[in-house]
Design a protein around this motif. Sequence first.
Motif, short mmCIF file in Angstrom:
data_model
loop_
_atom_site.label_atom_id
_atom_site.label_comp_id
_atom_site.label_asym_id
_atom_site.label_seq_id
_atom_site.Cartn_x
_atom_site.Cartn_y
_atom_site.Cartn_z
N ILE A 14 0.84 -1.21 0.00
CA ILE A 14 0.00 0.00 0.00
C ILE A 14 0.86 1.25 0.00
O ILE A 14 0.60 2.20 -0.74
CB ILE A 14 -0.99 -0.01 1.19
N GLU A 15 1.91 1.26 0.79
CA GLU A 15 2.83 2.41 0.85
C GLU A 15 3.45 2.67 -0.53
O GLU A 15 3.55 3.81 -0.98
CB GLU A 15 3.92 2.14 1.89
N PHE A 16 3.85 1.61 -1.22
CA PHE A 16 4.40 1.75 -2.56
C PHE A 16 3.34 2.33 -3.51
O PHE A 16 3.59 3.29 -4.23
CB PHE A 16 4.90 0.40 -3.09
N LEU A 17 2.16 1.73 -3.53
CA LEU A 17 1.12 2.12 -4.47
C LEU A 17 0.68 3.57 -4.28
O LEU A 17 0.38 4.27 -5.26
CB LEU A 17 -0.09 1.19 -4.35
N ARG A 18 0.65 4.04 -3.06
CA ARG A 18 0.18 5.41 -2.77
C ARG A 18 1.05 6.49 -3.41
O ARG A 18 0.66 7.64 -3.48
CB ARG A 18 0.11 5.64 -1.27
N LYS A 19 2.21 6.12 -3.90
CA LYS A 19 3.10 7.09 -4.56
C LYS A 19 2.66 7.39 -5.99
O LYS A 19 3.19 8.32 -6.61
CB LYS A 19 4.53 6.55 -4.60
N TYR A 20 1.74 6.58 -6.55
CA TYR A 20 1.43 6.65 -7.98
C TYR A 20 -0.07 6.71 -8.25
O TYR A 20 -0.87 6.14 -7.51
CB TYR A 20 2.01 5.42 -8.69
N ALA A 21 -0.40 7.41 -9.35
CA ALA A 21 -1.79 7.44 -9.81
C ALA A 21 -2.14 6.09 -10.41
O ALA A 21 -1.29 5.46 -11.02
CB ALA A 21 -1.97 8.54 -10.86
N PRO A 22 -3.33 5.63 -10.26
CA PRO A 22 -4.48 6.20 -9.57
C PRO A 22 -4.54 5.83 -8.09
O PRO A 22 -5.44 6.24 -7.38
CB PRO A 22 -5.66 5.56 -10.29
N PHE A 23 -3.55 5.09 -7.63
CA PHE A 23 -3.58 4.56 -6.27
C PHE A 23 -3.50 5.66 -5.21
O PHE A 23 -4.02 5.51 -4.12
CB PHE A 23 -2.46 3.54 -6.08
N ASN A 24 -2.85 6.78 -5.56
CA ASN A 24 -2.71 7.88 -4.61
C ASN A 24 -4.05 8.57 -4.32
O ASN A 24 -4.16 9.34 -3.38
CB ASN A 24 -1.68 8.90 -5.09
N GLU A 25 -5.07 8.28 -5.13
CA GLU A 25 -6.40 8.85 -4.90
C GLU A 25 -7.41 7.80 -4.44
O GLU A 25 -8.56 8.12 -4.18
CB GLU A 25 -6.91 9.49 -6.20
N MET A 26 -6.98 6.56 -4.35
CA MET A 26 -7.91 5.47 -4.03
C MET A 26 -8.28 5.43 -2.56
O MET A 26 -7.49 5.81 -1.69
CB MET A 26 -7.30 4.12 -4.42
N GLU A 27 -9.46 4.91 -2.34
CA GLU A 27 -9.98 4.69 -1.01
C GLU A 27 -9.18 3.58 -0.33
O GLU A 27 -8.64 2.69 -0.98
CB GLU A 27 -11.46 4.29 -1.11
N ILE A 62 1.36 -3.92 -12.73
CA ILE A 62 1.77 -2.65 -12.14
C ILE A 62 3.27 -2.78 -11.90
O ILE A 62 3.71 -3.64 -11.12
CB ILE A 62 1.07 -2.38 -10.79
N VAL A 63 4.06 -1.95 -12.55
CA VAL A 63 5.52 -2.05 -12.41
C VAL A 63 5.91 -1.67 -10.98
O VAL A 63 5.59 -0.58 -10.51
CB VAL A 63 6.25 -1.15 -13.43
N GLN A 64 6.59 -2.60 -10.32
CA GLN A 64 7.07 -2.34 -8.97
C GLN A 64 8.53 -1.89 -9.02
O GLN A 64 8.91 -0.96 -8.33
CB GLN A 64 6.92 -3.62 -8.12
N GLY A 87 5.24 2.07 -10.81
CA GLY A 87 3.91 2.60 -10.57
C GLY A 87 3.01 2.63 -11.78
O GLY A 87 1.81 2.86 -11.65
N GLU A 88 3.56 2.38 -12.97
CA GLU A 88 2.74 2.44 -14.18
C GLU A 88 2.07 1.10 -14.47
O GLU A 88 2.57 0.05 -14.07
CB GLU A 88 3.58 2.93 -15.36
N ILE A 89 0.94 1.19 -15.17
CA ILE A 89 0.05 0.04 -15.40
C ILE A 89 0.02 -0.31 -16.88
O ILE A 89 -0.03 0.57 -17.73
CB ILE A 89 -1.38 0.43 -14.96
N ARG A 133 -12.50 6.75 -12.45
CA ARG A 133 -12.11 8.02 -13.10
C ARG A 133 -10.82 7.85 -13.89
O ARG A 133 -10.69 8.34 -15.01
CB ARG A 133 -11.94 9.13 -12.06
N PHE A 134 -9.85 7.17 -13.30
CA PHE A 134 -8.57 6.94 -13.97
C PHE A 134 -8.79 6.19 -15.29
O PHE A 134 -8.25 6.58 -16.33
CB PHE A 134 -7.63 6.15 -13.06
#
Length: 161
Positions: A14-27, A62-64, A87-89, A133-134
Amino acid sequence: MATAPPPQLERATIEFLRKYAPFNEMEADALRLVAGRAKLGYYAQGTQVMGPHAGVARTLFIVQRGVVHSRPADSTDEDVTFEYAAGEIFPLNAVLGERASTGRYEAAEDLFCYELDRETVEALLAQSAAFQRFCTRHMDSLLQQARAALRHAYSAESISD
């Protein structure tokens, strides 16, 4: 049924994903869904990760860590069309459209990707307004590019007539 990852691994994902869109806006619930269902895959440099040969795209990557190069599958040119980094998909269009990818995706260096199955992508679409939205913005961008290409082709044809 898959076993849930240990809490520390889920938090790190989760910490990794929050750095990138769309995860930084996700619930938070949507992020937990991704972290709980994602598998971490490894691809050595030069390995084809995805392409039309795989049939209908059932996995969203999702590139880690690492870099992926993409080019049209029917291209004989080895020039890179797109480059995907942390972070890209990819291949979002193919997974959403439930079709084979039209591109070849190759690990440009050793690559680690989180992998989400189609069912998880569908659950995210149902659960996360940010992910919806993304995806909508992504598809809209592709439509605008296609329109521009058609206008250019039409105007070039009109000039040559």
